[in-house]
Design a protein around this motif. Structure first.
Motif, PDB file in Angstrom:
ATOM      1  N   THR A   1       2.376  -1.580  -5.940  1.00  0.00           N
ATOM      2  CA  THR A   1       2.226  -1.254  -4.614  1.00  0.00           C
ATOM      3  C   THR A   1       1.333  -0.439  -4.168  1.00  0.00           C
ATOM      4  N   VAL A   2       0.558  -0.739  -3.007  1.00  0.00           N
ATOM      5  CA  VAL A   2      -0.679   0.098  -2.634  1.00  0.00           C
ATOM      6  C   VAL A   2      -0.690   0.211  -1.318  1.00  0.00           C
ATOM      7  N   SER A   3      -0.611   1.533  -0.892  1.00  0.00           N
ATOM      8  CA  SER A   3      -0.712   1.928   0.757  1.00  0.00           C
ATOM      9  C   SER A   3      -1.845   2.486   0.962  1.00  0.00           C
ATOM     10  N   TRP A   4      -2.461   2.382   1.859  1.00  0.00           N
ATOM     11  CA  TRP A   4      -3.814   2.996   2.629  1.00  0.00           C
ATOM     12  C   TRP A   4      -3.507   3.784   3.580  1.00  0.00           C
ATOM     13  N   TYR A   5      -4.233   4.977   3.754  1.00  0.00           N
ATOM     14  CA  TYR A   5      -4.046   5.747   4.822  1.00  0.00           C
ATOM     15  C   TYR A   5      -5.231   6.401   5.274  1.00  0.00           C
TER      16      TYR A   5
END
Lengths: 111, 116
Positions: free
Chosen positions: B31-35
């Motif tokens: 899982t990859v999240s971007w901020y």
């Protein structure tokens, strides 16, 4: 909307002193409260975290105090060192595990 | 283990251009999240990718889009760049949900985007 409010914005402490950073949250569904440490040019790194079923957690010189009724939690850094100089963020995760961050506190520890 | 890696480190673009940022998650993470982190601010959630689909999205316009590849790496695309898009863009990866515990978001060093 700002769901995690952090203070102070900046903090200057003498070496050996105690650094205290505070956070207040609004969403009572939050069930995990981490603190991140970020050095210039780096991404945030998890420092210490607490669940609301305990009032305090200590790891070395770092302690989280949690007040569920006041919806507040704080980070205490004992015997602060110049190497602790960094920006500290409190945070709380949404159910999908993404973090809501405070605005950050820039800590400077003077030698 | 190289941890979360991001490229490029720095990027300078002009208004109206398009940009693509890349992220490779920590080994074993899916899982990859971007901020987006503006100067002097905390990171703001853009979106999250899992199983090659966008699963959650923060309060960002459609100019921000992404993609996740079968090897779990991810791209963040920003179209029609504005001056206000100048920020540090952070990628965070997480392990499979069955293995997920409380301290499972690992951040990369970020890509510093400057829009002139």
């Amino acid at each position: 909307q700002q769901q995690v409010k952090q203070s102070p914005q900046s903090l200057i402490v003498q070496k050996g002193g105690i650094s205290i950073i505070n956070c207040a949250y609004e969403n009572t569904a939050f069930d995990y409260f981490p603190w991140y440490q970020q050095f210039p040019g780096k991404g945030p790194a998890l420092l210490i975290a607490i669940r609301p079923d305990v009032s305090e957690k200590k790891e070395g010189r770092f302690t989280i105090s949690f007040n569920k009724s006041a919806k507040q939690f704080s980070l205490h850094i004992m015997d602060s060192q110049p190497g602790d100089s960094a920006t500290y963020f409190c945070a709380a995760p949404e159910p999908n595990n993404d973090m809501r961050f405070g605005a950050g506190t820039r800590l400077t520890v003077k030698p | 283990d190289a941890g979360v890696t991001q490229s490029p480190t720095h990027l300078i673009k002009t208004r109206g251009q398009q940009v693509t940022l890349r992220c490779s998650p920590k080994s074993g993470h899916d899982t990859v999240s971007w901020y987006q982190q503006a100067l002097g601010q905390g990171p703001q959630f853009i979106f999250q990718y899992y199983e090659e689909e966008e699963r959650q999205r923060g309060n960002f316009p459609d100019r921000f889009s992404g993609h996740q590849f079968p090897n779990y790496s991810s791209e963040l695309n920003v179209n029609a760049l504005l001056l206000g898009d100048s920020a540090l863009y952070l990628c965070a990866s997480s392990p499979p949900r069955g293995l997920r515990g409380p301290d499972t978001q690992y951040f990369g060093p970020g890509t510093r985007l400057t829009v002139l």
